[in-house]
Design an enzyme around this catalytic site. Structure first.
Site, PDB file in Angstrom:
ATOM      1  N   TYR A 193      81.091  49.361  86.753  1.00 29.62           N
ATOM      2  CA  TYR A 193      80.830  50.762  86.735  1.00 29.62           C
ATOM      3  C   TYR A 193      79.308  50.875  87.347  1.00 29.62           C
ATOM      4  O   TYR A 193      78.511  50.126  86.975  1.00 29.62           O
ATOM      5  CB  TYR A 193      80.937  51.033  85.203  1.00 29.62           C
ATOM      6  CG  TYR A 193      80.470  52.593  85.154  1.00 29.62           C
ATOM      7  CD1 TYR A 193      81.353  53.625  85.808  1.00 29.62           C
ATOM      8  CD2 TYR A 193      79.374  52.984  84.348  1.00 29.62           C
ATOM      9  CE1 TYR A 193      81.247  54.929  85.599  1.00 29.62           C
ATOM     10  CE2 TYR A 193      78.999  54.241  84.537  1.00 29.62           C
ATOM     11  CZ  TYR A 193      80.140  55.321  84.834  1.00 29.62           C
ATOM     12  OH  TYR A 193      79.506  56.602  84.560  1.00 29.62           O
ATOM     13  N   ASP A 288      73.626  45.797  90.745  1.00 22.34           N
ATOM     14  CA  ASP A 288      73.556  46.944  89.866  1.00 22.34           C
ATOM     15  C   ASP A 288      73.138  46.298  88.551  1.00 22.34           C
ATOM     16  O   ASP A 288      73.812  45.994  87.730  1.00 22.34           O
ATOM     17  CB  ASP A 288      74.857  47.576  89.670  1.00 22.34           C
ATOM     18  CG  ASP A 288      74.732  48.871  88.778  1.00 22.34           C
ATOM     19  OD1 ASP A 288      73.805  48.945  88.108  1.00 22.34           O
ATOM     20  OD2 ASP A 288      75.737  49.748  88.854  1.00 22.34           O
ATOM     21  N   LYS A 316      68.197  52.593  82.162  1.00 18.58           N
ATOM     22  CA  LYS A 316      68.251  52.256  80.727  1.00 18.58           C
ATOM     23  C   LYS A 316      66.778  51.758  80.262  1.00 18.58           C
ATOM     24  O   LYS A 316      66.175  52.661  79.875  1.00 18.58           O
ATOM     25  CB  LYS A 316      69.465  51.332  80.456  1.00 18.58           C
ATOM     26  CG  LYS A 316      70.905  52.006  80.930  1.00 18.58           C
ATOM     27  CD  LYS A 316      71.929  50.891  80.342  1.00 18.58           C
ATOM     28  CE  LYS A 316      73.292  51.367  81.010  1.00 18.58           C
ATOM     29  NZ  LYS A 316      74.130  52.361  80.194  1.00 18.58           N
TER      30      LYS A 316
HETATM   31  C1  LIG Z   1      75.936  48.792  85.593  1.00 17.38           C
HETATM   32  C2  LIG Z   1      75.791  50.280  85.376  1.00 17.38           C
HETATM   33  N1  LIG Z   1      75.567  51.136  86.615  1.00 17.38           N
HETATM   34  C3  LIG Z   1      75.224  52.379  86.320  1.00 17.38           C
HETATM   35  C4  LIG Z   1      75.345  53.199  85.206  1.00 17.38           C
HETATM   36  C5  LIG Z   1      75.140  54.628  85.117  1.00 17.38           C
HETATM   37  O1  LIG Z   1      74.079  54.820  84.442  1.00 17.38           O
HETATM   38  P1  LIG Z   1      73.753  56.314  83.859  1.00 17.38           P
HETATM   39  O2  LIG Z   1      74.718  56.515  82.622  1.00 17.38           O
HETATM   40  O3  LIG Z   1      72.548  56.343  83.455  1.00 17.38           O
HETATM   41  O4  LIG Z   1      74.367  57.370  84.984  1.00 17.38           O
HETATM   42  C6  LIG Z   1      75.869  52.318  84.036  1.00 17.38           C
HETATM   43  C7  LIG Z   1      75.797  53.140  82.637  1.00 17.38           C
HETATM   44  O5  LIG Z   1      76.339  52.631  81.670  1.00 17.38           O
HETATM   45  C8  LIG Z   1      75.887  51.045  84.154  1.00 17.38           C
HETATM   46  O6  LIG Z   1      76.092  50.124  82.778  1.00 17.38           O
END
Ligand SMILES: Cc1ncc(COP(=O)(O)O)c(C=O)c1O
Length: 476
Positions: A193, A288, A316
């Protein structure tokens, strides 16, 4: 039912050594057995007083006001049954709901709360910053401080751009990768994700997986046309994609340790192979690290595994519980970002002093010696204890952890990718989940989400959790 725990060894990292895929033992530790005996009456009392009346009232009202009653689908309880629990407050490793029930929390606001919720030092620093205002819409010195900390910590980052969420970070980094390479295709992995921007909503993990949504309506075909997907941990599939799309791939983006299909570590040579293949094809490698950044080690997964990607996204933890994301990488790439360069990306509240303050003080705490060793120790105990308890009760399970990130599945495993993760017994997970809630333990309400520990989790929290799991495993 035989329980077998299988997993892969992972390359040695800087500080925390290997990824921990745990082997279940046949009997629980003496200490946990002792604990069960001593606390059973307290636990019985706790269960009797467990009601969610106020929570249900508030959530029923919320459903009329907001779609599904929540502002992020991962908070829904669709895959575990029942309704989301409405929370009243958090502190350290614990949360309290509006009915007064107390929980040991392993969600940590989905990752940011690595030093514990509502940390006194962070709250005090925020109060001081707030006296000067909450948002300037102009540069402030705190941006420099957090930027320097991030650049110093994360091997691939020479320059950084702060944004307001992980989604924004991934959107920005994708545009940047395309701008820099002049190519359009990207590769992502099934079950990973990268936020909810259109090009990433293809075989995505997290809530998309939990709710069983294949792709989202509203995403135009054109937006995902250039998104190619492969199974995680499958090098051959990646080689084939590069072969069949020769010269057209701008970047490969991945969660270096997957958290959005449950916890899935990379096979030992996987990240190295991706680094080699992307280099050979003049494509950018993007880690990511929205979830893994500052969680697996201070320098994130890239420090842990000793692999430096071209670009990195963060979120985060670097916001310490306030909305922040970031993307960064080599200077020559980052200098393409406006206003230094032509690639446009902007944000009204980006780099605001409150978010910067929470991030700075969270990272300062993590810098203290022993932080990651402590996370490693308690998470090992937690996961091993849960797997042991599951095995004792005859459940097929597997699981693992790295530092403060963990997960377990109700399948014998091994779990190397999203298809493997889907073999987990979701109905059993739901029963386990409900049982643990009644015991005062709060996990993510989905089999497809990693769990998180924090510096605020105590040995007692871990023991209580294992004892609770021991009781729940026997009745599910
Ligand atoms: C690996 C990863 N990338 C991107 C995101 C998206 O972040 P946000 O929820 O702050 O938009 C998340 C969210 O959990 C994530 O775990």
């Amino acid at each position: 039912m035989a329980a077998t725990f299988t997993g892969v060894g992972v390359g040695i990292g800087l500080s925390c050594s290997t990824s921990k895929i745990l082997q279940s033992k046949t009997s629980p530790s003496r200490s946990s057995r002792y604990y069960v005996k001593m606390t059973v009456s307290v636990e019985e009392e706790k269960k009797k007083s467990f009601t969610l009346q106020k929570s249900e009232e508030i959530f029923n009202a919320a459903k009329e006001l907001m779609p599904g009653g929540v502002n992020s689908p991962v908070r829904a309880f669709k895959s575990v049954g029942g309704q989301p629990i409405v929370m009243d407050s958090v502190k350290g490793s614990h949360m309290w709901d509006v009915d007064g029930n107390e929980y040991i929390d392993y969600v940590g606001s989905w990752g940011p709360a690595i030093i514990g919720h509502a940390d006194d030092e962070v709250l005090a620093a925020l109060a001081e910053t707030m006296k000067k205002g909450t948002s300037f819409g102009a540069p402030c010195p705190l941006e420099n401080i957090l930027a320097e900390m991030v650049i110093k910590a994360v091997p691939s980052i020479e320059m950084v751009r702060f944004v307001n969420s992980g989604t924004e970070a991934c959107m920005g980094v994708l545009r940047l990768a395309r701008a820099f390479t002049g190519k359009e295709k990207i590769i992502k992995f099934e079950g990973c994700y990268h936020g909810h921007a259109d090009p990433f909503l293809v075989k995505a993990g997290s809530g998309v997986a939990t709710l069983g949504l294949p792709d989202s309506p509203g995403v135009p075909q054109g937006a995902t046309y250039e998104t190619l997907t492969a199974p995680y941990n499958d090098i051959e599939a990646i080689e084939n994609l590069f072969e069949t799309n020769k010269g057209g791939i701008a970047a490969l983006i991945l969660e270096p340790v997957v958290g959005n299909s449950g916890f899935i570590p990379p096979k030992s040579d996987f990240l190295h192979a991706l680094s080699r293949i992307t280099k050979e094809n003049n494509a950018l490698l993007i880690f990511d690290e929205v979830m893994t950044g500052f969680r697996l080690s201070y320098g994130g997964a890239q420090e842990y595994f000793g692999i430096t990607p071209d670009l990195t996204t963060l979120g985060k933890i670097i916001g310490g519980g306030l909305p922040v994301g970031a993307y960064g990488g080599r200077r020559e790439i980052m200098e393409m970002v406006a206003p230094a360069g032509p690639m446009y990306q902007a944000g009204t509240l980006s780099g605001n002093p409150l978010a910067m303050t929470a991030g700075i003080h969270t990272l300062k705490r993590l810098q203290k010696p022993g932080s990651y060793e402590y996370l490693d120790k308690i998470t090992n105990q937690l996961v091993q204890g849960i797997l042991d308890a599951g095995k004792k009760a005859g459940h097929a399970m597997c699981g693992g952890y790295i530092a403060g990130m963990f997960g377990f599945f109700f399948t014998e495993g091994p779990v190397h990718n999203f298809s493997d993760a889907k073999k987990s017994d979701a109905a059993k997970f739901a029963r386990f989940y409900r049982g643990m809630l009644e015991e005062g333990v709060y996990f993510a309400p989905s089999q497809f989400e990693a769990g998180f520990t924090s510096l605020a989790h105590t040995a007692e929290d871990i023991e209580q959790t294992i004892s609770a799991a021991d009781r729940v495993f026997q009745r599910i």
